[in-house]
Design an enzyme around this catalytic site. Structure first.
Site, PDB file in Angstrom:
ATOM      1  N   CYS A 263       0.830  -1.209   0.000  1.00 33.81           N
ATOM      2  CA  CYS A 263       0.000   0.000   0.000  1.00 33.81           C
ATOM      3  C   CYS A 263       0.866   1.262   0.000  1.00 33.81           C
ATOM      4  O   CYS A 263       0.523   2.264  -0.644  1.00 33.81           O
ATOM      5  CB  CYS A 263      -0.929   0.018   1.205  1.00 33.81           C
ATOM      6  SG  CYS A 263      -2.147  -1.312   1.201  1.00 33.81           S
TER       7      CYS A 263
ATOM      8  N   ARG B 186      -8.085  -4.130  -3.053  1.00 34.25           N
ATOM      9  CA  ARG B 186      -7.492  -3.117  -3.931  1.00 34.25           C
ATOM     10  C   ARG B 186      -8.452  -2.888  -5.100  1.00 34.25           C
ATOM     11  O   ARG B 186      -8.356  -3.532  -6.137  1.00 34.25           O
ATOM     12  CB  ARG B 186      -6.124  -3.573  -4.429  1.00 34.25           C
ATOM     13  CG  ARG B 186      -5.111  -3.806  -3.342  1.00 34.25           C
ATOM     14  CD  ARG B 186      -3.702  -4.019  -3.896  1.00 34.25           C
ATOM     15  NE  ARG B 186      -2.861  -4.595  -2.873  1.00 34.25           N
ATOM     16  CZ  ARG B 186      -2.336  -3.919  -1.859  1.00 34.25           C
ATOM     17  NH1 ARG B 186      -2.581  -2.626  -1.741  1.00 34.25           N
ATOM     18  NH2 ARG B 186      -1.585  -4.525  -0.962  1.00 34.25           N
TER      19      ARG B 186
END
Length: 222
Positions: free
Chosen positions: A56, A133
């Protein structure tokens, strides 16, 4: 039991391409925002599993890297996870300190999972504790134009996200389609002719590069 099933069904549903984006109001690192704030604007809403995680972190640095290019395309960027505003702020400051990158776009703190639920960002494998995601491209009419999901282990490709926005905007502006691996400046695919007369005329038209009557490309002005 019935109520539990309804909640689960809602958690794993998602808006489809061509549908209106769900209404939302949320707290972010830039204060409160809502879908109405983006009326008349294109924007990308993306979710990440958790703050202070390696993949991330690379994505946030990369998203910031294309932020100016997205704004050149009149497209805004919004991040999201189920972490708190405090966690987001601490992580953003950490990114600035360790990766010399200032995150300029807002990040939604979706602690109650209201936005993630509406957009179907929570997958079964997460047990409801983290978002996937996901990438939603939403146009200036509030319509979902593209939905992309990545597994938790795989970071997103920023070049593809930029290419996607450029392709969608090209389609809207010129009424054409874009072929595989299309990049800005490449030929586009012309819509198929609707009559035999149009098909014959197109083959004789120097503006088109045709393999056959149904498969023609052409140049467009940037």
């Amino acid at each position: 039991m019935e109520q539990e099933n309804q909640v689960q069904e809602q958690t794993y549903s998602l808006p489809r391409i061509g549908e209106k984006a769900p209404e939302f109001t949320a707290q972010t690192t830039h204060g409160e925002i809502s879908l109405n704030d983006y009326e008349g604007k294109w924007f990308i809403l993306f979710s990440h599993p958790s703050d202070f995680t390696p993949v991330c972190t690379t994505e946030f640095v990369a998203f910031q890297g294309i932020y100016d290019q997205l704004r050149d395309l009149d497209t805004e960027l919004i991040g999201l996870s189920v972490d708190s505003v405090t966690s987001h702020i601490a992580w953003i400051r950490n990114i600035e300190e360790n990766f010399h990158t200032t995150i300029e776009f807002p990040v939604i703190a979706d602690l109650d999972k209201q936005v993630a639920t509406k957009f179907g960002m929570i997958m079964p494998e997460s047990n409801g504790t983290e978002t996937s995601r996901a990438v939603f491209v939403i146009d200036d009419k509030g319509t979902v134009r593209s939905v992309i999901y990545y597994p938790l282990t795989t970071g997103r490709n920023m070049g593809e996200i930029l290419r996607l926005v450029e392709a969608l905007k090209t389609t809207d502006e010129h009424g054409v389609s874009t072929p595989a691996d299309w990049e800005k400046g490449d030929q586009v695919v012309a819509s198929p002719p609707k009559t035999t007369e149009d098909a014959k005329a197109r083959l004789d038209d120097s503006d088109y590069d045709c393999v056959d009557w149904y498969f023609c490309k052409k140049e467009i002005n940037s």
